[in-house]
Design an enzyme around this catalytic site. Sequence first.
Site, PDB file in Angstrom:
ATOM      1  N   TYR A  69     -10.778  -5.970  -9.279  1.00 46.75           N
ATOM      2  CA  TYR A  69      -9.618  -5.953  -9.407  1.00 46.75           C
ATOM      3  C   TYR A  69      -9.032  -4.631 -10.876  1.00 46.75           C
ATOM      4  O   TYR A  69     -10.088  -3.923 -11.248  1.00 46.75           O
ATOM      5  CB  TYR A  69      -8.638  -6.557  -9.562  1.00 46.75           C
ATOM      6  CG  TYR A  69      -7.447  -6.414  -9.290  1.00 46.75           C
ATOM      7  CD1 TYR A  69      -6.808  -6.117  -8.225  1.00 46.75           C
ATOM      8  CD2 TYR A  69      -6.163  -6.834 -10.592  1.00 46.75           C
ATOM      9  CE1 TYR A  69      -5.050  -5.464  -7.908  1.00 46.75           C
ATOM     10  CE2 TYR A  69      -4.694  -6.401  -9.868  1.00 46.75           C
ATOM     11  CZ  TYR A  69      -4.025  -5.862  -8.649  1.00 46.75           C
ATOM     12  OH  TYR A  69      -2.991  -5.296  -8.561  1.00 46.75           O
ATOM     13  N   LYS A  75      -6.963 -13.290  20.010  1.00 47.16           N
ATOM     14  CA  LYS A  75      -8.074 -11.775  20.567  1.00 47.16           C
ATOM     15  C   LYS A  75      -8.544 -11.237  19.098  1.00 47.16           C
ATOM     16  O   LYS A  75      -9.510 -10.978  19.371  1.00 47.16           O
ATOM     17  CB  LYS A  75      -6.482 -10.721  20.807  1.00 47.16           C
ATOM     18  CG  LYS A  75      -6.816  -9.480  21.247  1.00 47.16           C
ATOM     19  CD  LYS A  75      -8.048  -9.669  23.163  1.00 47.16           C
ATOM     20  CE  LYS A  75      -7.642  -8.911  23.394  1.00 47.16           C
ATOM     21  NZ  LYS A  75      -7.541  -8.629  25.196  1.00 47.16           N
TER      22      LYS A  75
END
Length: 397
Positions: free
Chosen positions: A45, A100
Amino acid sequence: MTSTSEQATTHPFAGDPVFDLHLGGKMRIRSTVELDSAEVLSLAYTPGVARVCEAIAEDPENTRHYTWVPNTVAVVTDGTAVLGLGDIGAPAAMPVMEGKAVLFKQFGNVDAVPICLDTTDTDEIIETVVRLAPSFGGINLEDISAPRCFEIEERLKERLDIPVFHDDQHGTAVVALAALKNALKLTERDPALTRVVISGAGAAGVAVTRILLEAGIKDIAVTDRQGVLNSERSDLTPVKADLARDTADNFGRKGTLADVMVGADVYIGVSGGTVPEEVVATMADDAIIFGLANPMPEVHPDVAHRHARVVATGRSDFPNQINNVLAFPGIFRGAFDVHATAITEGMKLAAADALADLVGEALCEELVIPSPFDPRVGVAVATAVAEAARRDGVARR
C-alpha cells in the site's frame, strides 16, 4: 454479534444440507500478500503502491502485469432466466452467480466476481457493464433472457476490447458440439449428410445451431412452440428469421416438431417440455438424442434408449452429461493466458475439438464427452483456445 456456530444453528433453514452449505455464501476474497510487517505494508500500500499507479497511468497496459484484472472475470446477470426458474430477479440469482464464480476458480483457476444488476433494461445493462469493464479481464454474461441476451452480447463485444461470452449460449454450444462429434463418429455419420432437429430457439438453441453450422452440419431444423422456423412464417423475430434462412429454408423443412423428427439422425432439446415416444420412434436407426432440459429432459433417457444409440442429458446422474463447466473455465483461461481481445468462433470450435479428442480410445455409447472431473479438461481446452486466439489474431501476447 452472533458467532459463526450460533448462526449455523439459527438460520431459517438450519439442518437442510443445501442451505447449510450456502450459509454465508460460497466464496470470499483472499489476499495474495502476507501483510506481516511495516516493510511489506509499505510495498503493498502506501507509499509503494503509488509507483505502480503512476506506471499504469503512463501506460494502461501495465494493468495486465501489476493487477488482478487480466485474470478476473465479471459474472453478470439481471436474474431474468436463472437455471430453470425463469425471471426470479437479481437478488435471487446471487447463489447461482456465486456458484459460477466458484466453478471458474476450481476448473480454470480464473478469479470471478458475481454481479447481479437491478435492471432489466438492455441499454442500462450495457452501459453498466461498459463502465465496470476496466476492473475485469473478461465479461461472462449469465442467465439473461432471450432475445435481449443476443443484443446485449453483440453490443458489448463491439464496445469492449476484452472477451465477452454469454455462457448460456456458447458454453452449451461448445459442449454439445464436442459430444455430437463423438456421437457422429461412433455411429459412422458424415456431418455434412446428417439431419439434425433442435427444439428451442432461445439463447442455447440459437448458439447450438450456429456452432453446428460452423462445424459443417448443414441440414438443421430448429423448432419453437409454433413449429419449424422457416421464412413462410410471419411471426419470427429478427434472430429467428436469420436462423430460418440459414437452416430449414435450405432444405424445405416446415411443419411441426413431429413432422421433422421423421427420419432425423439427431435430436437436441434445449427447450423443456416432452417429446412423445411415438415421435421419437420415427427417427432414423442408430439415432442420437440429447435431451438437455433440467431437471426433466425432453426425452427421458429410459425412453431415448429404446430408440437411440447415443443418449446425453444435462443431468449428472446419467452418462454423457452436457455440462457447461467443461467449457467456460478453460475458454476464459486460454483467452486470459494470451490476453485475448475477444472470443472468436475459431476459439469455440477449438474448445469443442479439444473436449472431443479427450475421449479418445474410450469412446463408446456411454462416453462421448469427458467428465467435468477429468483433470485434463481445463488444460486441454485452455491450450486449444490460446492457440486459436493466436491464429485468429486476437491474442496480445
